[in-house]
Design an enzyme around this catalytic site. Structure first.
Site, mmCIF file in Angstrom:
data_model
loop_
_atom_site.group_PDB
_atom_site.id
_atom_site.type_symbol
_atom_site.label_atom_id
_atom_site.label_comp_id
_atom_site.label_asym_id
_atom_site.label_seq_id
_atom_site.Cartn_x
_atom_site.Cartn_y
_atom_site.Cartn_z
ATOM 1 N N SER A 1 0.838 -1.193 0.000
ATOM 2 C CA SER A 1 0.000 0.000 0.000
ATOM 3 C C SER A 1 0.881 1.254 0.000
ATOM 4 C CB SER A 1 -0.969 -0.047 1.187
ATOM 5 O OG SER A 1 -1.990 0.913 1.051
ATOM 6 N N HIS B 1 -7.841 -5.587 -0.076
ATOM 7 C CA HIS B 1 -6.629 -4.765 -0.100
ATOM 8 C C HIS B 1 -5.390 -5.487 0.421
ATOM 9 C CE1 HIS B 1 -4.155 -1.239 -0.197
ATOM 10 N NE2 HIS B 1 -4.071 -1.130 1.105
ATOM 11 N N ASP C 1 -9.965 -4.783 -4.551
ATOM 12 C CA ASP C 1 -9.352 -3.785 -3.680
ATOM 13 C C ASP C 1 -10.016 -2.436 -3.959
ATOM 14 O OD1 ASP C 1 -7.778 -1.982 -2.294
ATOM 15 O OD2 ASP C 1 -5.883 -2.860 -2.947
#
Length: 272
Positions: free
Chosen positions: A110, A247, A217
């Site tokens: 991320s 995610h 996601d």
């Protein structure tokens, strides 16, 4: 896991280590926004079993590191801190006498994917491989949407958006080291600057890159990340897009498959 403390660019940085007696490569785990390296214990265990000495720094303002919570004024400082963690890893595990240092792999999730991508642009010559999980890279609309407000709206991450495994969301919601409040303007501005910088700084040449993403996601949609990954790698990366995954693919219900994809990739690209 053993914990080290480094002098970071803006305060003390906590670094977790997990390693066996004779590792064959080094792995840096670069965590995402609002969380900490300790959330990746299962991945660290898999990598340790695969032969890695694993180091997981908590970024400034995150986890057990110093700094105002979730404030990152300049991601270049965080890249510097990750580089310090790489130096720590090399000093703790220098390899065998008469041989070059152990190969280094960086794995970023991320926000950590953005940091890892920038790290590879700056220090890729000393990397054996780069792994990007749900990376914030390319087209990501969230910072601009939030910065358009005079006061940043409090839109916390929904635990259900992380994984199909409800235990993951429950643990995230109960974790005192996770930030559960609103994002902060300096960090959002730093996101926008660094997304632009990574886009402008060019590709990472022949560095092997593995891109992992869940196709469901909704926090960091894969279509936006694809733009950045293809630009960063000039289209030479390996990718795994997991149907139905959200995610956090390292915490997903199919995480055994994800771990196997990572270790197979590393078997192929990391010198023995």
């Amino acid at each position: 896991m053993p914990r080290h403390v480094l002098t970071g660019t803006r305060g003390a940085i906590a670094v977790l280590e997990r390693s066996g007696p004779r590792p064959r490569y080094l792995a840096l785990l670069v965590h995402g926004y609002g969380e900490h390296g300790g959330r990746y214990a299962e991945l660290a265990g898999v990598l340790e079993g695969h032969g890695a000495a694993v180091f997981a720094p908590d970024h400034v303002g995150h986890g057990r590191s110093e700094g105002e919570r979730v404030v990152i004024e300049d991601f270049e400082d965080v890249v510097d801190d990750v580089h310090s963690a790489a130096g720590l890893a090399r000093s703790v595990h220098p390899g065998l006498p008469g041989r070059p240092g152990l190969p280094l792999v960086v794995i970023g999730h991320s926000m950590g994917g953005l940091i890892a991508a920038r790290y590879a642009q700056r220090h890729g010559g000393r990397l054996a491989a780069l792994v990007l999980s749900g990376p914030v890279i390319g087209d990501w609309a969230l910072p601009g949407r939030l910065l358009a407000h005079e006061e940043i709206p409090d839109v916390p991450v929904s635990p259900a958006a992380l994984s199909r495994d409800p235990a993951v969301g429950a643990a995230y919601a109960a974790d005192p080291l996770v930030w559960h409040g609103p994002m902060k303007r300096p960090t959002l501005e730093a996101f926008e600057r660094t997304l632009t910088r990574v886009a402008e700084e060019g590709d990472v040449g022949r560095l092997p890159v593995l891109w992992l993403h869940g196709d469901d996601d909704r926090l960091v949609p894969p279509a936006g990340s694809r733009v950045g990954v293809e630009r960063l790698t000039a289209g030479t990366h390996t990718e795994r897009i997991y149907p139905g995954a959200r995610h956090e693919v390292f915490h997903e219900t199919n995480r055994a498959e994800v771990f196997a994809d990572v270790t197979r990739f590393l078997d192929r690209v990391v010198p023995s």
